[in-house]
Motif scaffolding. Structure first.
Motif, PDB file in Angstrom:
ATOM      1  N   ALA A 219       0.794  -1.228   0.000  1.00 52.06           N
ATOM      2  CA  ALA A 219       0.000   0.000   0.000  1.00 52.06           C
ATOM      3  C   ALA A 219       0.831   1.287   0.000  1.00 52.06           C
ATOM      4  O   ALA A 219       0.480   2.256  -0.667  1.00 52.06           O
ATOM      5  N   GLU A 251       6.886 -13.180  10.519  1.00 57.47           N
ATOM      6  CA  GLU A 251       5.804 -13.806  11.287  1.00 57.47           C
ATOM      7  C   GLU A 251       6.383 -14.787  12.299  1.00 57.47           C
ATOM      8  O   GLU A 251       7.306 -15.530  11.983  1.00 57.47           O
ATOM      9  N   ARG A 260       0.009 -18.261   6.491  1.00 59.51           N
ATOM     10  CA  ARG A 260       0.806 -17.205   7.123  1.00 59.51           C
ATOM     11  C   ARG A 260       2.258 -17.401   6.722  1.00 59.51           C
ATOM     12  O   ARG A 260       2.941 -18.280   7.214  1.00 59.51           O
ATOM     13  N   GLU A 333      -9.367 -11.487   3.250  1.00 63.04           N
ATOM     14  CA  GLU A 333      -9.201 -10.146   2.680  1.00 63.04           C
ATOM     15  C   GLU A 333      -9.581  -9.107   3.723  1.00 63.04           C
ATOM     16  O   GLU A 333     -10.484  -9.341   4.534  1.00 63.04           O
ATOM     17  N   GLY A 375      -4.718 -11.243   0.329  1.00 64.45           N
ATOM     18  CA  GLY A 375      -3.491 -12.023   0.205  1.00 64.45           C
ATOM     19  C   GLY A 375      -3.656 -13.013  -0.939  1.00 64.45           C
ATOM     20  O   GLY A 375      -4.579 -13.832  -0.937  1.00 64.45           O
TER      21      GLY A 375
HETATM   22  N1  GAP Z   1      -2.371  -2.842   3.501  1.00 67.29           N
HETATM   23  C1  GAP Z   1      -3.179  -3.421   4.498  1.00 67.29           C
HETATM   24  C2  GAP Z   1      -2.682  -4.687   4.977  1.00 67.29           C
HETATM   25  O1  GAP Z   1      -1.578  -5.105   4.679  1.00 67.29           O
HETATM   26  P1  GAP Z   1      -3.349  -6.777   6.409  1.00 67.29           P
HETATM   27  O2  GAP Z   1      -4.677  -7.160   6.983  1.00 67.29           O
HETATM   28  O3  GAP Z   1      -2.172  -6.768   7.332  1.00 67.29           O
HETATM   29  O4  GAP Z   1      -3.578  -5.351   5.752  1.00 67.29           O
HETATM   30  C3  GAP Z   1      -3.903  -7.809   4.091  1.00 67.29           C
HETATM   31  O5  GAP Z   1      -3.034  -7.724   5.187  1.00 67.29           O
HETATM   32  C4  GAP Z   1      -4.019  -9.232   3.593  1.00 67.29           C
HETATM   33  O6  GAP Z   1      -2.722  -9.762   3.329  1.00 67.29           O
HETATM   34  C5  GAP Z   1      -4.637 -10.195   4.615  1.00 67.29           C
HETATM   35  O7  GAP Z   1      -6.045 -10.172   4.548  1.00 67.29           O
HETATM   36  C6  GAP Z   1      -4.066 -11.526   4.173  1.00 67.29           C
HETATM   37  O8  GAP Z   1      -4.855 -12.092   3.141  1.00 67.29           O
HETATM   38  C7  GAP Z   1      -2.719 -11.154   3.601  1.00 67.29           C
HETATM   39  N2  GAP Z   1      -1.644 -11.454   4.562  1.00 67.29           N
HETATM   40  C8  GAP Z   1      -1.258 -10.724   5.619  1.00 67.29           C
HETATM   41  N3  GAP Z   1      -0.229 -11.299   6.259  1.00 67.29           N
HETATM   42  C9  GAP Z   1       0.056 -12.440   5.582  1.00 67.29           C
HETATM   43  C10 GAP Z   1       1.013 -13.484   5.726  1.00 67.29           C
HETATM   44  N4  GAP Z   1       1.924 -13.455   6.693  1.00 67.29           N
HETATM   45  N5  GAP Z   1       0.997 -14.506   4.843  1.00 67.29           N
HETATM   46  C11 GAP Z   1       0.096 -14.541   3.838  1.00 67.29           C
HETATM   47  N6  GAP Z   1      -0.830 -13.585   3.645  1.00 67.29           N
HETATM   48  C12 GAP Z   1      -0.860 -12.547   4.493  1.00 67.29           C
END
Ligand code: GAP
Length: 512
Positions: A219, A251, A260, A333, A375
């Protein structure tokens, strides 16, 4: 099959059929990092394309961007990530394992939800046709008790996190008697904050080195470019910028496969709006995004909204679209009303004006932002886990099928000669050479036809074209449909049109 064994099956199927491999596997892998194989990369690209077309091609007021992963370090000071992008961590003193404190509590709540589902299944079996789900949920004492308990726990957790009252988070873990899955003990440390950004360095010598971060979200690349894009595209507010790209987070919970990850991809869209209109746009984008998911036909009951009580440092409203993964409903999402937090802070930290001049209102303002953020890897997992099925056929045999929506399937069509002789392979290769100009196609002549169908089912190929002896006589072939296993005889000249209509973006998206 239990949810746990179903999940294990998904992971091994993904590896066996070239969807996902553990990263650097010959060195025992790297935790929470994965590689996408020959099938996986195609599915991933198809998901990206479906999202990109829905965002950029279908909306004349949304344009794309591809910004760099490395950004000026002040970006992350301004965005709040240096100070506030933390997870609350807790250690088990016996196993020396580290956990996210909030996830330990959420897992406990997921178990309560699982118990509710078990009660539901039992009751539905007991009452059969006359079962009224709604009535049962509102009258069963056990279900009501589990629900009430879940709500109380989540509300207390949200409040404690919001107030940064980490002592209470620890107390909650103790009160719920949560045990470490490794040591089995309740010997917990204090809860501490841990920043999730990966650091790196740029520059050749010690003196010229600058400390950087790998971006934790795509973003910010959009925010710092918003005026460049607005001016060069002559966009007027409201307008959006969409981007697909890698993000990195250190993570702590490295499990749940690609759910994750430490290196993952996001598909994000920032929609720039006049201040004060965020509620209207929040509602609209919630609806639009849910409909996008529903268009893929993974099952309407597999989605639900989860409104956030604890808001991220940048938001005045936020919710998740959750999907029913094999380990329960989890975030797929996020939809966030980000106010003018990011743009105002970038103005402050950079000293550059980022205001938009509204010619209709004849005034300048800092736009508010509505964000949708999904994601890509989680979307991949949602599709994979929803698609993998073990079926018992009428003759008692078993088949494994990956019923990926045809529009997203890696290989759309496999061309198979019934036998590897009598001139059939030549015709089949000819058909394959024509189809591959329009679709990802494959050709296979090895093994008996039944075995080849099974392999294509397991790979997720929605259509098989079979060339047989009748083809020599009347120029027809059979189309075999993966999900129903039905076969249809059609003229050779109609094959391409047939596949085209089954995988056309227009036909899928118009279901919305
Ligand atoms: N720009 C806003 C943002 O990053 P977020 O809720 O932290 O918001 C958005 O992340 C999306 O990114 C989540 O809904 C998820 O689908 C994906 N996401 C976040 N962390 C992730 C991770 N460690 N591994 C895979 N997907 C991840």
């Amino acid at each position: 099959m239990s949810n746990h064994s179903q999940f294990k099956k998904i992971i091994s199927h993904a590896k066996e059929y070239g969807y996902i491999f553990p990263s650097s596997e010959i060195y025992e892998g790297l935790s929470a990092v994965y590689d996408y194989g020959q099938q996986g990369v195609l599915l991933k690209n198809n998901i990206k394309e479906y999202w990109w077309k829905s965002m950029v091609q279908l909306n004349e007021n949304i344009v794309g961007l591809d910004s760099a992963i490395l950004m000026h370090p002040t970006t992350w000071k301004a965005s709040g990530h240096v100070d506030a992008f933390n997870d609350p961590l807790i250690d088990n003193k016996d196993s020396n394992k580290r956990y996210r404190a909030d996830v330990l509590v959420e897992d406990y709540v997921a178990k309560l939800e699982h118990k509710i589902e078990k009660e539901l299944n039992k009751a539905s079996k007991r009452f059969g046709e006359s079962f009224d789900k709604k009535q049962f949920l509102s009258t069963s004492h056990r279900v009501i008790e589990y629900k009430k308990k879940s709500e109380l726990i989540i509300s207390r957790l949200s409040k404690s996190l919001e107030n940064e009252d980490f002592d209470d988070v620890r107390k909650l873990i103790e009160e719920l008697e949560i045990r470490c899955p490794i040591s089995g003990t309740k010997n917990w440390s204090d809860v501490k904050q841990f920043n999730l950004m990966f650091g790196t360095k740029i520059g050749a010598s010690a003196e010229s080195t600058t400390e950087l971060y790998l971006r934790p979200e795509t973003a910010q690349g959009i925010f710092v470019n918003y005026l460049n894009v607005q001016k060069t595209s002559r966009m007027k507010i409201p307008f959006g910028i969409a981007q697909i790209g890698k993000a990195f987070r250190n993570e702590i919970i490295a499990r749940q496969f690609i759910f994750r990850m430490r290196e993952f991809e996001q598909m994000e869209m920032q929609f720039f709006i006049p201040p004060g209109t965020q509620k209207i746009w929040y509602k609209q984008w919630k609806e639009k995004r849910l409909n996008w998911h529903l268009s893929l036909g993974l099952g309407d009951d597999n989605y639900r909204f989860h409104d956030h009580e604890k808001l991220a440092h940048y938001a005045d409203a936020a919710c998740d679209i959750e999907f029913k993964f094999p380990f329960g409903f989890k975030e797929l999402e996020g939809i966030h009303s980000r106010t003018d937090f990011d743009l105002s802070n970038h103005e402050k930290f950079s000293g550059k004006k980022l205001k938009y001049f509204d010619t209709e209102k004849n005034e300048s303002y800092t736009p508010f932002v509505l964000e949708t953020s999904i994601g890509l890897d989680r979307m991949f997992l949602a599709i994979l886990s929803n698609s993998l099925k073990e079926e018992t056929l009428n003759d008692g045999s078993q088949r494994t099928v990956l019923s990926i929506p045809a529009i997203l399937a890696p290989i759309k069509v496999a061309v198979l000669p019934l036998v590897n002789k009598d001139g059939l392979p030549e015709i089949a290769i000819n058909i394959f050479n024509k189809l591959k100009l329009d679709f990802n196609s494959s050709y296979d002549h090895k093994d008996a036809i039944g075995r080849r169908y099974r392999r294509q089912d397991a790979l997720g190929t929605p259509f098989c074209i079979t060339v047989d002896h009748q083809t020599l006589v009347d120029q027809t072939i059979t189309v075999r449909y993966r999900d129903t296993m039905n076969q249809e005889r059609i003229s050779l000249k109609d094959v391409s049109k047939k596949i085209q209509s089954e995988v056309s973006f227009k036909n899928w998206i118009k279901k919305v």
